[in-house]
Design a protein around this motif. Structure first.
Motif, PDB file in Angstrom:
ATOM      1  N   LEU A 107       0.821  -1.208   0.000  1.00  0.00           N
ATOM      2  CA  LEU A 107       0.000   0.000   0.000  1.00  0.00           C
ATOM      3  C   LEU A 107       0.862   1.268   0.000  1.00  0.00           C
ATOM      4  CD1 LEU A 107      -2.868  -1.055   2.414  1.00  0.00           C
ATOM      5  CD2 LEU A 107      -2.973  -0.816  -0.068  1.00  0.00           C
ATOM      6  N   SER A 108       2.017   1.200   0.631  1.00  0.00           N
ATOM      7  CA  SER A 108       2.941   2.343   0.614  1.00  0.00           C
ATOM      8  C   SER A 108       3.491   2.582  -0.788  1.00  0.00           C
ATOM      9  CB  SER A 108       4.103   2.114   1.585  1.00  0.00           C
ATOM     10  OG  SER A 108       3.636   1.986   2.890  1.00  0.00           O
ATOM     11  N   VAL A 109       3.810   1.506  -1.496  1.00  0.00           N
ATOM     12  CA  VAL A 109       4.283   1.636  -2.877  1.00  0.00           C
ATOM     13  C   VAL A 109       3.182   2.209  -3.759  1.00  0.00           C
ATOM     14  CG1 VAL A 109       5.010   0.300  -4.896  1.00  0.00           C
ATOM     15  CG2 VAL A 109       6.067  -0.128  -2.687  1.00  0.00           C
ATOM     16  N   LEU A 110       1.939   1.752  -3.559  1.00  0.00           N
ATOM     17  CA  LEU A 110       0.821   2.304  -4.325  1.00  0.00           C
ATOM     18  C   LEU A 110       0.639   3.792  -4.047  1.00  0.00           C
ATOM     19  CD1 LEU A 110      -2.017  -0.379  -4.170  1.00  0.00           C
ATOM     20  CD2 LEU A 110      -0.642   0.289  -6.132  1.00  0.00           C
ATOM     21  N   LEU A 111       0.727   4.180  -2.797  1.00  0.00           N
ATOM     22  CA  LEU A 111       0.582   5.588  -2.438  1.00  0.00           C
ATOM     23  C   LEU A 111       1.690   6.421  -3.064  1.00  0.00           C
ATOM     24  CD1 LEU A 111      -0.951   7.709  -0.734  1.00  0.00           C
ATOM     25  CD2 LEU A 111       0.661   7.192   1.106  1.00  0.00           C
ATOM     26  N   PHE A 112       2.914   5.916  -3.020  1.00  0.00           N
ATOM     27  CA  PHE A 112       4.052   6.605  -3.619  1.00  0.00           C
ATOM     28  C   PHE A 112       3.845   6.742  -5.133  1.00  0.00           C
ATOM     29  CE2 PHE A 112       8.379   6.535  -5.430  1.00  0.00           C
ATOM     30  CZ  PHE A 112       8.852   7.721  -4.877  1.00  0.00           C
ATOM     31  N   ALA A 113       3.381   5.667  -5.790  1.00  0.00           N
ATOM     32  CA  ALA A 113       3.138   5.704  -7.234  1.00  0.00           C
ATOM     33  C   ALA A 113       2.056   6.726  -7.572  1.00  0.00           C
ATOM     34  CB  ALA A 113       2.744   4.321  -7.733  1.00  0.00           C
ATOM     35  N   ILE A 125      -9.519   8.413  -7.234  1.00  0.00           N
ATOM     36  CA  ILE A 125     -10.632   7.484  -7.012  1.00  0.00           C
ATOM     37  C   ILE A 125     -10.239   6.073  -7.425  1.00  0.00           C
ATOM     38  CG2 ILE A 125     -12.953   6.878  -7.806  1.00  0.00           C
ATOM     39  CD1 ILE A 125     -13.530   9.925  -7.862  1.00  0.00           C
ATOM     40  N   GLY A 126      -9.537   5.944  -8.539  1.00  0.00           N
ATOM     41  CA  GLY A 126      -9.061   4.626  -8.976  1.00  0.00           C
ATOM     42  C   GLY A 126      -8.102   4.001  -7.977  1.00  0.00           C
ATOM     43  N   PHE A 127      -7.181   4.796  -7.470  1.00  0.00           N
ATOM     44  CA  PHE A 127      -6.247   4.278  -6.467  1.00  0.00           C
ATOM     45  C   PHE A 127      -6.960   3.946  -5.156  1.00  0.00           C
ATOM     46  CE2 PHE A 127      -2.640   5.588  -9.062  1.00  0.00           C
ATOM     47  CZ  PHE A 127      -1.717   4.622  -8.738  1.00  0.00           C
ATOM     48  N   MET A 128      -7.948   4.733  -4.783  1.00  0.00           N
ATOM     49  CA  MET A 128      -8.699   4.410  -3.563  1.00  0.00           C
ATOM     50  C   MET A 128      -9.422   3.078  -3.710  1.00  0.00           C
ATOM     51  SD  MET A 128      -8.053   6.470  -1.193  1.00  0.00           S
ATOM     52  CE  MET A 128      -9.275   5.966  -0.025  1.00  0.00           C
ATOM     53  N   ASN A 129      -9.970   2.817  -4.894  1.00  0.00           N
ATOM     54  CA  ASN A 129     -10.587   1.514  -5.144  1.00  0.00           C
ATOM     55  C   ASN A 129      -9.559   0.394  -5.009  1.00  0.00           C
ATOM     56  OD1 ASN A 129     -13.239   2.284  -5.581  1.00  0.00           O
ATOM     57  ND2 ASN A 129     -12.896   2.703  -7.740  1.00  0.00           N
ATOM     58  N   LEU A 130      -8.365   0.628  -5.530  1.00  0.00           N
ATOM     59  CA  LEU A 130      -7.303  -0.376  -5.419  1.00  0.00           C
ATOM     60  C   LEU A 130      -6.889  -0.582  -3.966  1.00  0.00           C
ATOM     61  CD1 LEU A 130      -5.554  -2.260  -7.082  1.00  0.00           C
ATOM     62  CD2 LEU A 130      -3.948  -0.394  -7.407  1.00  0.00           C
ATOM     63  N   TYR A 131      -6.786   0.487  -3.192  1.00  0.00           N
ATOM     64  CA  TYR A 131      -6.468   0.367  -1.761  1.00  0.00           C
ATOM     65  C   TYR A 131      -7.523  -0.466  -1.040  1.00  0.00           C
ATOM     66  CZ  TYR A 131      -3.468   4.505  -2.521  1.00  0.00           C
ATOM     67  OH  TYR A 131      -2.544   5.381  -2.983  1.00  0.00           O
ATOM     68  N   LEU A 147      -9.442  17.358 -12.657  1.00  0.00           N
ATOM     69  CA  LEU A 147     -10.388  16.260 -12.873  1.00  0.00           C
ATOM     70  C   LEU A 147      -9.668  14.943 -13.115  1.00  0.00           C
ATOM     71  CD1 LEU A 147     -13.168  17.955 -15.046  1.00  0.00           C
ATOM     72  CD2 LEU A 147     -13.313  17.186 -12.687  1.00  0.00           C
ATOM     73  N   ASP A 148      -8.570  14.986 -13.852  1.00  0.00           N
ATOM     74  CA  ASP A 148      -7.786  13.770 -14.076  1.00  0.00           C
ATOM     75  C   ASP A 148      -7.161  13.282 -12.765  1.00  0.00           C
ATOM     76  OD1 ASP A 148      -8.406  13.808 -16.742  1.00  0.00           O
ATOM     77  OD2 ASP A 148      -6.526  14.786 -17.354  1.00  0.00           O
ATOM     78  N   GLN A 149      -6.701  14.220 -11.948  1.00  0.00           N
ATOM     79  CA  GLN A 149      -6.128  13.853 -10.652  1.00  0.00           C
ATOM     80  C   GLN A 149      -7.176  13.218  -9.751  1.00  0.00           C
ATOM     81  OE1 GLN A 149      -4.372  17.413  -9.043  1.00  0.00           O
ATOM     82  NE2 GLN A 149      -2.611  17.345 -10.426  1.00  0.00           N
ATOM     83  N   LEU A 150      -8.376  13.774  -9.766  1.00  0.00           N
ATOM     84  CA  LEU A 150      -9.455  13.227  -8.959  1.00  0.00           C
ATOM     85  C   LEU A 150      -9.840  11.826  -9.441  1.00  0.00           C
ATOM     86  CD1 LEU A 150     -11.500  13.687  -6.682  1.00  0.00           C
ATOM     87  CD2 LEU A 150     -13.052  14.628  -8.408  1.00  0.00           C
TER      88      LEU A 150
END
Length: 146
Positions: free
Chosen positions: A57-63, A83-89, A76-79
């Motif tokens: 999860l730390s690597v995902l957050l860093f990425a 959201i995509g990364f939050m789903n992955l988390y 909007l792209d950042q948001l």
């Protein structure tokens, strides 16, 4: 003779449950680490089960932070990426939570013998009267608290 839940299950259900045992995500038992991890015990399973998801999860957050900072400049792209990364988390936590909880709580399950000695039920090499068990117990309590 100890009886477990598997003794009461029909054979077809036991086979069905065996298929899902691969999802337990116990990396120490699934992968053979050979000489890099000579002691494949409950201690190593506990450390792997609790530290690997945190590392992943730390690597995902860093990425995510790298991509947002250097590649995306539109809000909007950042948001959408966030959201995509939050789903992955959340999916990662959803998949890992049962196996991590099982491994942590196995630390508290003791087995007493007639001669008065006590061992962890999952790993008979760890005596409950040693400093190793005390450190594992404190670490598991910390993990339960988190």
């Amino acid at each position: 003779m100890a009886l477990g839940l598997a003794d009461y299950l029909p054979s077809y259900f036991a086979r069905f449950a065996e298929i899902f045992s691969l999802l337990s995500l116990d990396f120490v038992k699934v992968f053979d680490f050979g000489c890099t991890l000579p002691e494949q015990s409950h201690r190593s399973s506990l450390l792997f089960a609790t530290l690997l998801p945190f590392l992943f999860l730390s690597v995902l957050l860093f990425a995510e932070k790298i991509v947002v900072r250097f590649l995306l400049h539109n809000k909007l792209d950042q948001l959408a990426l966030h959201i995509g990364f939050m789903n992955l988390y959340l999916w990662t936590l959803f998949l890992v939570y049962p196996s991590v909880s099982k491994t942590i709580f196995q630390t508290f399950s003791r087995e007493y013998f007639d001669d008065g000695r006590c061992f962890i039920r999952i790993d008979k090499q760890i005596d409950c009267d040693t400093e190793l068990y005390t450190s594992l117990f404190v670490y598991a309590l910390f993990c339960v608290g988190v």
